[in-house]
Design an enzyme around this catalytic site. Structure first.
Site, PDB file in Angstrom:
ATOM      1  CG  ASP A 193    -133.444 -54.015  39.913  1.00  0.00           C
ATOM      2  OD1 ASP A 193    -132.629 -53.254  39.358  1.00  0.00           O
ATOM      3  OD2 ASP A 193    -134.409 -54.529  39.320  1.00  0.00           O
ATOM      4  CG  MET A 274    -134.577 -54.659  29.690  1.00  0.00           C
ATOM      5  SD  MET A 274    -133.097 -54.102  28.806  1.00  0.00           S
ATOM      6  CE  MET A 274    -133.675 -52.566  28.101  1.00  0.00           C
ATOM      7  NE  ARG A 275    -137.830 -52.368  38.447  1.00  0.00           N
ATOM      8  CZ  ARG A 275    -137.978 -53.666  38.668  1.00  0.00           C
ATOM      9  NH1 ARG A 275    -136.920 -54.381  39.015  1.00  0.00           N
ATOM     10  NH2 ARG A 275    -139.135 -54.261  38.547  1.00  0.00           N
ATOM     11  CB  ALA A 276    -130.474 -50.402  35.295  1.00  0.00           C
ATOM     12  CB  VAL A 279    -134.237 -46.241  36.860  1.00  0.00           C
ATOM     13  CG1 VAL A 279    -133.789 -45.239  37.915  1.00  0.00           C
ATOM     14  CG2 VAL A 279    -135.352 -47.112  37.410  1.00  0.00           C
TER      15      VAL A 279
END
Length: 710
Positions: A193, A274-276, A279
């Protein structure tokens, strides 16, 4: 210095080239993880990328590459006075798999810090890679604590080195690229991730494309400088486009519709955290800038999803990465662009870039980022107007299937493979004693990280200072050394290294009975489910695994010891059953495999897991002995393993109201405990670890590796 292979001369691999270029445009995307089989130009493309990056303005003499216009205020070589500096090419720094923590983050001279109060700092690879590229080949083989340090620095843009209250901080902004072969083991989902984008690559199965790869490679090897000269024009065009896209990036607008598309896509695919979303937003913005636009469109969001989401959908090592493109299109269609797309406009940088192979930007400035959309894998790429047209072969997502066993002597009728039952959580099995193997999460071991248990003189470079022991060693000599002030007089001989105890990874070797006595479909399904659960546990504890099966007249090494537990799961799924039970042959095969692995990796201790009902109905090829019964041969083979100090556990698969208890007899011969299939579950495995340690410690020979480790 050798001439690098030109980036624009790489044949095919459209997704790989696009992902690298997007990170060159916007390093905030978060790097690229390149997954694929060996020999697919992964390393070649990464090493060639540095030539496309703009040159870097640096403060003259600064080891940390500070920019003259905005130097780092806490730079260890600072403070820097404003003024003109020098110019150098962007660096491509490679991190070796066997690198130490000090090599990565830098080393602090503790002796000078204690004696003189001076922060003497030797920069590491993170400082060298600042404002450039940090490349990790075989990133899946890198120690977990190094990966954590690496990804933390990439996320924060800074590296911190702290030793006994003395700390140093320096800037570390770089483009992170990792390559890996999934057959050699997977990265944990938590680490996956942290990479911004991922790309699956495979060699083309198209003969014309393979011919072009060979032709260019041979031409490069015959005359590297001449080959690079022929591609210099294409390299210059792509470099200019990267510069233009970087300048345009701050002007790109990410509208509300694009944000809704991103949020709906991440929610629809049930991506954790929420990283997706972040990104995807950065990637879509970079795609628009790369295409020469200031607005983010639906095709940008789609391409960003194909690059940023597949690796984030993996929940365990047995899940194959990928994305359902039909579902993606349905989600995006719910949020159409507010305005119709404008007519294509000419590329502001001039004619379309790219070399004779179509270059890394086929499709012109109006497409979704200037390259053909990713189709979930190299086999689906479409670029019909270039010689590097779509790779039509299939990319293997896991290790090759093992050949089906032939009908052996006394094998009997073979039954088709059955699916494994649902895996469950198991309690930890560990090897007794104190090891010194690779860092992991299973058995006790002396490690670089963990709780401090003592101190010793350093065996080389000091890495973990034991402050109290160092002061205690120096205190008796202060008068003789002429101490006059308040500070201690520290000498090199006074320094003490902290010894620490943590956990190591082991070699978990499964020996699975696939004979006719195990062939009942419901029973074998439960057995496979239990082994699958243990494989998942081995993955989480950073173990290597191997798989031996026995049936008919022989035992087979279905999977040599490897870090790829998903390959073991695939072999297990295909396992047929039938025939007699050569238990002794399976145990002797395990003895041979462990003997070889002990020579290859003497510090990694084994744990043998025998999955059987304990029956032995065939001597098989057990050492060629014919003067003993199959049961006697099995007992002799088990005692041979016990004499070698191998920690063992027998998983008793016997079921039904009448039980012979043969698995318990085998466990006593091996010197380990026996546990039923139901007893493997975490909530019913009480005391098993204690039994393993007690049984093996009581029976291990003085020459065993366990006794030596203790």
């Amino acid at each position: 210095m050798s001439t690098p292979y030109p980036f624009t001369a790489v044949v095919g691999q459209t997704d790989l080239r696009l992902a690298l270029l997007l990170n060159a445009v916007s390093p905030a995307v978060g790097g690229v993880l390149v997954r694929g089989e060996k020999g697919t130009a992964k390393s070649t493309a990464v090493r060639a990328l540095s030539a496309l990056l703009p040159q870097v303005d640096v403060v003259s003499g600064c080891r940390f590459s500070c920019a003259p216009t905005a130097p780092d205020p806490v730079c260890p070589d600072g403070p820097h006075e404003p003024g003109p500096g020098g110019v150098r090419p962007a660096r491509m720094v490679e991190l070796p798999v066997g690198a130490s923590e000090d090599r990565l983050v830098g080393a602090l001279d503790i002796e000078r810090a204690l004696a003189e109060g001076v922060k003497a700092f030797e920069p590491g690879l993170l400082a060298d890679a600042h404002r450039g590229i940090l490349y990790v080949d075989e990133v899946n083989l890198l120690h977990d604590h190094l990966i954590d340090l690496l990804l933390d620095a990439a996320a924060m843009g800074a590296s911190y080195v702290e030793r006994e209250g003395v700390s140093v901080r320096h800037a570390a902004c770089f483009l992170l690229v990792g390559t890996m072969n999934p057959e050699e083991g997977e990265l944990r989902p938590q680490l996956l991730d942290r990479f911004g984008l991922t790309v699956e690559v495979a060699a083309s199965r198209e003969p014309a494309q393979r011919v072009e790869v060979v032709r260019r490679r041979l031409a490069y090897e015959d005359d590297p400088a001449g080959f690079a000269t022929r591609w210099a024009g294409d390299e210059h065009e792509v470099r200019a486009r990267v510069v233009a896209a970087r300048a345009l990036l701050p002007k790109v607008t990410l509208g509300d519709t694009a944000l809704l598309q991103i949020a709906a896509t991440c929610a629809g695919f049930e991506v954790d955290g929420m990283r997706a979303d972040i990104v995807m937003a950065r990637t879509a913005t970079a795609l628009a800038a790369w295409a020469g636009r200031t607005d983010v469109r639906k095709e940008d969001v789609r391409q960003a999803a194909l690059l940023a989401l597949p690796h984030r959908r993996r929940r365990n090592p047995f899940d194959a990465p990928g994305l359902d493109e039909d579902m993606l299109d349905r989600i995006l269609d719910e949020f159409p662009d507010e305005e119709p797309e404008p007519e294509p406009e000419p590329d502001p940088e001039g004619p379309e870039d790219g070399g004779p192979d179509g270059g890394p930007d086929d499709g012109g400035p109006d497409g979704g980022g200037g390259l053909p959309p990713q189709g979930g894998g190299p086999e689906d790429q479409a670029s019909a107007d270039t010689p590097e047209a779509p790779e039509t072969g299939e990319a293997p997502a896991e290790a090759p299937e093992s050949p089906q066993p032939s009908v052996q002597e006394n094998a009997g009728p073979e039954q088709a493979a059955v699916r494994a039952a649902e895996p469950f959580r198991t309690k930890m099995l560990s090897v007794p004693g104190l090891g010194e193997g690779a860092s992991g999460r299973r058995s006790r071991a002396r490690t670089a990280h963990g709780r401090t248990t003592g101190a010793q003189r350093p065996r080389g470079h000091l890495t973990k200072l034991h402050l109290a022991a160092t002061i205690q060693a120096a205190a008796p000599h202060q008068k003789a050394r002429g101490r006059a002030g308040r500070g201690l007089v520290i000498r090199k001989d006074d320094l003490r290294q902290a010894t620490r105890e943590g956990r190591e990874g082991n070699l978990v070797l499964f020996v699975v009975d696939a004979s006719g006595s195990m062939a009942a479909r419901q029973r074998m399904s439960a057995v496979k489910g239990a082994v699958l659960s243990l494989l998942l546990d081995a993955y989480q504890r950073r173990d290597k695994v191997g798989l031996i099966t026995f049936r008919g007249a022989t035992a087979e090494l279905a999977l040599p010891p490897t870090s790829s537990v998903d390959a073991a799961a695939a072999r297990l799924e295909q396992l047929p059953t039938g025939g007699r039970t050569p238990l002794a042959a399976g145990l002797l095969k395990a003895h041979e495999v462990l003997r070889i692995e002990r020579l290859r990796d003497p510090s990694r201790r084994p744990l043998l897991v025998v999955v059987t009902d304990g029956r032995a109905t065939s001597a098989g090829n057990a050492g060629g002995r014919t003067d003993s019964s199959p049961r006697e041969l099995a007992g002799h083979s088990a005692r041979l393993l016990q004499a070698g100090g191998v920690a063992s556990v027998v998983v008793d698969c016997e079921s039904g109201p009448v039980r012979l208890g043969l698995a318990g007899v085998l466990a006593r011969d091996l010197g380990g405990p026996a546990v039923t299939l139901d007893g493997l579950r975490a909530d019913s495995l009480a005391g098993l670890v204690k039994n393993v340690r007690t049984a093996v410690a009581a029976t291990a020979s003085p020459n065993s590796s366990n006794r030596r480790a203790a």
